[in-house]
Design a protein around this motif. Structure first.
Motif, PDB file in Angstrom:
ATOM      1  N   ARG A 164      72.513  29.119  92.634  1.00 16.18           N
ATOM      2  CA  ARG A 164      72.709  28.311  93.844  1.00 16.18           C
ATOM      3  C   ARG A 164      73.765  27.237  93.616  1.00 16.18           C
ATOM      4  O   ARG A 164      74.582  26.972  94.499  1.00 16.18           O
ATOM      5  CB  ARG A 164      71.385  27.699  94.287  1.00 16.18           C
ATOM      6  N   ILE A 165      73.765  26.612  92.449  1.00 13.33           N
ATOM      7  CA  ILE A 165      74.780  25.590  92.134  1.00 13.33           C
ATOM      8  C   ILE A 165      76.170  26.216  92.160  1.00 13.33           C
ATOM      9  O   ILE A 165      77.111  25.637  92.703  1.00 13.33           O
ATOM     10  CB  ILE A 165      74.480  24.940  90.769  1.00 13.33           C
ATOM     11  N   ARG A 182      73.239  22.279  96.969  1.00 11.20           N
ATOM     12  CA  ARG A 182      72.709  21.127  96.240  1.00 11.20           C
ATOM     13  C   ARG A 182      71.289  21.413  95.797  1.00 11.20           C
ATOM     14  O   ARG A 182      70.436  21.773  96.601  1.00 11.20           O
ATOM     15  CB  ARG A 182      72.743  19.878  97.104  1.00 11.20           C
ATOM     16  N   VAL A 183      71.035  21.268  94.511  1.00 20.00           N
ATOM     17  CA  VAL A 183      69.756  21.628  93.916  1.00 20.00           C
ATOM     18  C   VAL A 183      69.093  20.379  93.353  1.00 20.00           C
ATOM     19  O   VAL A 183      69.749  19.565  92.708  1.00 20.00           O
ATOM     20  CB  VAL A 183      69.989  22.669  92.781  1.00 20.00           C
ATOM     21  N   SER A 184      67.795  20.225  93.570  1.00 17.38           N
ATOM     22  CA  SER A 184      67.045  19.123  92.972  1.00 17.38           C
ATOM     23  C   SER A 184      66.856  19.400  91.481  1.00 17.38           C
ATOM     24  O   SER A 184      66.762  20.542  91.056  1.00 17.38           O
ATOM     25  CB  SER A 184      65.667  18.985  93.628  1.00 17.38           C
ATOM     26  N   ILE A 185      66.795  18.324  90.702  1.00 16.30           N
ATOM     27  CA  ILE A 185      66.672  18.481  89.248  1.00 16.30           C
ATOM     28  C   ILE A 185      65.289  18.071  88.789  1.00 16.30           C
ATOM     29  O   ILE A 185      64.577  17.329  89.456  1.00 16.30           O
ATOM     30  CB  ILE A 185      67.730  17.647  88.503  1.00 16.30           C
ATOM     31  N   ALA A 186      64.931  18.551  87.605  1.00 18.27           N
ATOM     32  CA  ALA A 186      63.680  18.161  86.961  1.00 18.27           C
ATOM     33  C   ALA A 186      64.035  17.676  85.570  1.00 18.27           C
ATOM     34  O   ALA A 186      64.430  18.462  84.710  1.00 18.27           O
ATOM     35  CB  ALA A 186      62.735  19.341  86.887  1.00 18.27           C
ATOM     36  N   SER A 224      66.577  26.492  86.503  1.00 18.20           N
ATOM     37  CA  SER A 224      66.198  27.902  86.433  1.00 18.20           C
ATOM     38  C   SER A 224      67.453  28.743  86.665  1.00 18.20           C
ATOM     39  O   SER A 224      68.488  28.242  87.107  1.00 18.20           O
ATOM     40  CB  SER A 224      65.148  28.223  87.493  1.00 18.20           C
ATOM     41  N   VAL A 225      67.356  30.008  86.392  1.00 24.05           N
ATOM     42  CA  VAL A 225      68.473  30.921  86.624  1.00 24.05           C
ATOM     43  C   VAL A 225      68.857  30.905  88.104  1.00 24.05           C
ATOM     44  O   VAL A 225      70.037  30.903  88.452  1.00 24.05           O
ATOM     45  CB  VAL A 225      68.100  32.351  86.173  1.00 24.05           C
TER      46      VAL A 225
END
Length: 68
Positions: A56-57, A62-66, A50-51
């Motif tokens: 955040r990246i 650290r961002v979880s992915i889908a 998402s935007v």
């Protein structure tokens, strides 16, 4: 690909345990192509962010992915 105001840049997201741990962009690294070749990683092309995740990246979170 990441888009800036007048140009697009290639980007690699290094993912560990379904979380983005590092971002390597041709905007930041003039030797992006060499880095990509040397890393020899498995590529996933259908990962969506998402935007808000992109922001955040960029700030180092650290961002979880889908995967799709």
């Amino acid at each position: 690909m990441e888009r800036a105001k007048y140009q697009s840049y290639n980007v690699l997201y290094l993912i560990k345990d379904n979380r983005v741990v590092e971002r390597i962009s041709s905007f930041d690294y003039s030797n992006y192509i060499d880095l990509k070749k040397k890393l020899n990683l498995t590529e996933y092309q259908y990962i969506r962010f998402s935007v808000f995740d992109m922001i955040r990246i960029l700030f180092g979170v650290r961002v979880s992915i889908a995967k799709k």
